[in-house]
Scaffold this motif. Structure first.
Motif, PDB file in Angstrom:
ATOM      1  N   ILE A 132     -65.770 -29.732  87.985  1.00 51.94           N
ATOM      2  CA  ILE A 132     -64.790 -30.183  88.972  1.00 51.94           C
ATOM      3  C   ILE A 132     -64.221 -28.977  89.717  1.00 51.94           C
ATOM      4  N   GLU A 133     -64.231 -29.048  91.033  1.00 50.25           N
ATOM      5  CA  GLU A 133     -63.661 -27.985  91.861  1.00 50.25           C
ATOM      6  C   GLU A 133     -62.606 -28.581  92.781  1.00 50.25           C
ATOM      7  N   PHE A 134     -61.466 -27.895  92.879  1.00 48.55           N
ATOM      8  CA  PHE A 134     -60.353 -28.390  93.685  1.00 48.55           C
ATOM      9  C   PHE A 134     -59.795 -27.273  94.547  1.00 48.55           C
ATOM     10  N   GLN A 135     -59.738 -27.511  95.838  1.00 49.20           N
ATOM     11  CA  GLN A 135     -59.161 -26.556  96.785  1.00 49.20           C
ATOM     12  C   GLN A 135     -57.642 -26.649  96.653  1.00 49.20           C
ATOM     13  N   ASP A 136     -57.129 -26.015  95.616  1.00 50.16           N
ATOM     14  CA  ASP A 136     -55.725 -26.161  95.241  1.00 50.16           C
ATOM     15  C   ASP A 136     -54.828 -25.267  96.096  1.00 50.16           C
ATOM     16  N   GLU A 137     -54.034 -25.869  96.960  1.00 45.88           N
ATOM     17  CA  GLU A 137     -53.035 -25.140  97.739  1.00 45.88           C
ATOM     18  C   GLU A 137     -51.838 -26.059  97.965  1.00 45.88           C
ATOM     19  N   GLU A 138     -50.663 -25.475  98.090  1.00 48.29           N
ATOM     20  CA  GLU A 138     -49.453 -26.274  98.227  1.00 48.29           C
ATOM     21  C   GLU A 138     -49.389 -26.909  99.615  1.00 48.29           C
ATOM     22  N   VAL A 139     -49.448 -28.236  99.665  1.00 49.62           N
ATOM     23  CA  VAL A 139     -49.369 -28.966 100.935  1.00 49.62           C
ATOM     24  C   VAL A 139     -48.413 -30.144 100.759  1.00 49.62           C
ATOM     25  N   TYR A 140     -47.396 -30.185 101.607  1.00 46.15           N
ATOM     26  CA  TYR A 140     -46.437 -31.291 101.551  1.00 46.15           C
ATOM     27  C   TYR A 140     -46.779 -32.334 102.610  1.00 46.15           C
ATOM     28  N   VAL A 141     -46.705 -33.592 102.193  1.00 47.44           N
ATOM     29  CA  VAL A 141     -47.047 -34.699 103.083  1.00 47.44           C
ATOM     30  C   VAL A 141     -45.917 -35.727 103.091  1.00 47.44           C
ATOM     31  N   ILE A 142     -45.960 -36.605 104.096  1.00 45.23           N
ATOM     32  CA  ILE A 142     -45.030 -37.729 104.179  1.00 45.23           C
ATOM     33  C   ILE A 142     -45.847 -39.004 104.000  1.00 45.23           C
ATOM     34  N   ALA A 143     -45.639 -39.692 102.888  1.00 43.23           N
ATOM     35  CA  ALA A 143     -46.437 -40.896 102.594  1.00 43.23           C
ATOM     36  C   ALA A 143     -45.778 -41.673 101.470  1.00 43.23           C
ATOM     37  N   ASP A 144     -46.373 -42.809 101.139  1.00 43.74           N
ATOM     38  CA  ASP A 144     -45.950 -43.578  99.973  1.00 43.74           C
ATOM     39  C   ASP A 144     -46.717 -43.023  98.781  1.00 43.74           C
ATOM     40  N   GLU A 145     -46.028 -42.275  97.918  1.00 43.92           N
ATOM     41  CA  GLU A 145     -46.703 -41.554  96.829  1.00 43.92           C
ATOM     42  C   GLU A 145     -47.430 -42.498  95.873  1.00 43.92           C
ATOM     43  N   PHE A 146     -46.834 -43.656  95.599  1.00 40.61           N
ATOM     44  CA  PHE A 146     -47.443 -44.619  94.684  1.00 40.61           C
ATOM     45  C   PHE A 146     -48.813 -45.067  95.196  1.00 40.61           C
ATOM     46  N   TYR A 147     -48.887 -45.409  96.491  1.00 42.73           N
ATOM     47  CA  TYR A 147     -50.147 -45.900  97.049  1.00 42.73           C
ATOM     48  C   TYR A 147     -51.160 -44.781  97.260  1.00 42.73           C
ATOM     49  N   ILE A 148     -50.691 -43.599  97.627  1.00 46.23           N
ATOM     50  CA  ILE A 148     -51.612 -42.464  97.788  1.00 46.23           C
ATOM     51  C   ILE A 148     -52.246 -42.109  96.448  1.00 46.23           C
ATOM     52  N   GLU A 149     -51.458 -42.223  95.373  1.00 45.12           N
ATOM     53  CA  GLU A 149     -52.007 -41.984  94.030  1.00 45.12           C
ATOM     54  C   GLU A 149     -53.111 -42.999  93.722  1.00 45.12           C
ATOM     55  N   GLN A 150     -52.910 -44.249  94.119  1.00 45.36           N
ATOM     56  CA  GLN A 150     -53.930 -45.274  93.886  1.00 45.36           C
ATOM     57  C   GLN A 150     -55.200 -44.981  94.677  1.00 45.36           C
ATOM     58  N   VAL A 151     -55.035 -44.557  95.930  1.00 44.67           N
ATOM     59  CA  VAL A 151     -56.203 -44.241  96.766  1.00 44.67           C
ATOM     60  C   VAL A 151     -57.000 -43.108  96.141  1.00 44.67           C
ATOM     61  N   PHE A 152     -56.323 -42.005  95.802  1.00 42.82           N
ATOM     62  CA  PHE A 152     -57.041 -40.855  95.234  1.00 42.82           C
ATOM     63  C   PHE A 152     -57.665 -41.212  93.889  1.00 42.82           C
ATOM     64  N   ASN A 153     -56.920 -41.933  93.069  1.00 44.12           N
ATOM     65  CA  ASN A 153     -57.433 -42.346  91.755  1.00 44.12           C
ATOM     66  C   ASN A 153     -58.718 -43.150  91.883  1.00 44.12           C
ATOM     67  N   ASN A 154     -58.736 -44.077  92.846  1.00 44.09           N
ATOM     68  CA  ASN A 154     -59.934 -44.896  93.065  1.00 44.09           C
ATOM     69  C   ASN A 154     -61.111 -44.050  93.532  1.00 44.09           C
ATOM     70  N   TYR A 155     -60.858 -43.088  94.412  1.00 44.84           N
ATOM     71  CA  TYR A 155     -61.924 -42.192  94.882  1.00 44.84           C
ATOM     72  C   TYR A 155     -62.473 -41.343  93.737  1.00 44.84           C
ATOM     73  N   LEU A 156     -61.581 -40.788  92.915  1.00 37.26           N
ATOM     74  CA  LEU A 156     -62.030 -39.930  91.819  1.00 37.26           C
ATOM     75  C   LEU A 156     -62.800 -40.746  90.776  1.00 37.26           C
ATOM     76  N   THR A 157     -62.289 -41.932  90.451  1.00 37.57           N
ATOM     77  CA  THR A 157     -62.980 -42.815  89.503  1.00 37.57           C
ATOM     78  C   THR A 157     -64.361 -43.176  90.023  1.00 37.57           C
ATOM     79  N   ASN A 158     -64.445 -43.461  91.307  1.00 36.40           N
ATOM     80  CA  ASN A 158     -65.716 -43.787  91.945  1.00 36.40           C
ATOM     81  C   ASN A 158     -66.684 -42.607  91.862  1.00 36.40           C
TER      82      ASN A 158
END
Length: 258
Positions: A132-158
């Motif tokens: 696993i490789e992650f381009q880890d850098e501090e980035v702040y966003v404006i979004a619904d954190e709960f739903y963004i977590e679901q989106v990323f989780n689904n992509y990673l699981t996939n």
């Protein structure tokens, strides 16, 4: 007389508009209920059949071996948990598709969110021998954190389900791309490309590209349709692209100006 008539007509028009809204809302609710019942019936047939079969086996004492009986009980529990997950995901999907869920926008560090999801999945990476490789850098966003977590989780699981070794590599790469005021999060896995005719269909509810997969690895078929519903509610881009030796899923969020 004419003013009274005009006022009455105006009231009738307003009442008619409200009535039409009520009828439309009732129609939406009825359609949502019918769709939910149809989806639940479709998806729960297999786990119900398995639970019934193994429960009957326990009741009828088809085996006296303690290990086998424990296995039967574990299958029942596992299938019940799968049913619970499916119903919860379907309820969430229905709410999103019919505009019942309001978004809660906050400013947060998306890298912290991704790091935590990767950390909780680390055992899977080890078991499946995935780099696993992650381009880890501090980035702040404006979004619904709960739903963004679901989106990323689904992509990673996939990605975990579909990653395969190509030229000695079995990798999942997570990268950022800044596009004006948007941050595009990209999740790439080595493996077979998706057929062109399937690129749009994979976002449909219960659609699975490889129907030969077993149930455990194949998932519920709801994950990507949930991503679609979330991103359409948010109003940002999402999608999938075939790459050399793999597939890349992406979605966009608004970057914080602070």
């Amino acid at each position: 007389m004419s003013k009274t008539l005009e006022k009455t007509i105006k009231q009738l028009r307003n009442s008619n508009i409200e009535l039409e809204k009520d009828i439309e809302e009732k129609s939406k609710t009825d359609e949502m209920r019918k769709q939910f019942i149809s989806d639940v019936s479709h998806e729960l047939k297999t786990p119900i059949a398995l639970i019934q079969g193994y429960a009957e086996g326990l009741v009828e004492n088809v085996t006296e071996d303690e290990e086998r009986r424990k296995f039967y009980a574990e299958v029942i529990l596992d299938e019940a948990n799968k049913m619970d997950i499916v119903v919860k995901k379907l309820l969430e999907l229905m709410k999103l598709e019919y505009g019942k869920n309001a978004l809660t926008l906050t400013r947060f560090n998306i890298s912290e969110l991704i790091r935590e999801i990767i950390r909780t999945s680390s055992k899977l990476f080890e078991e499946e021998n995935i780099k696993i490789e992650f381009q880890d850098e501090e980035v702040y966003v404006i979004a619904d954190e709960f739903y963004i977590e679901q989106v990323f989780n689904n992509y990673l699981t996939n990605a975990i389900k579909n990653v395969t070794e190509i030229d000695g590599k079995k990798e999942i790469n997570i990268e950022y791309e800044k596009i004006e005021n948007k941050l595009r999060i990209k999740v790439y896995n080595t493996g077979e490309n998706i057929n062109t005719e399937d690129l749009n269909r994979i976002w449909n509810r219960f659609y699975k590209v490889d129907t030969s997969r077993n149930r455990e690895k194949g998932g519920t078929g709801i994950g990507l349709s949930l991503v679609k519903a979330i991103m359409q509610n948010i109003g940002n881009k999402y999608g999938v692209e075939n790459k050399i030796d793999g597939v890349e899923f992406y979605f966009e969020v608004d970057m914080s100006k602070e």
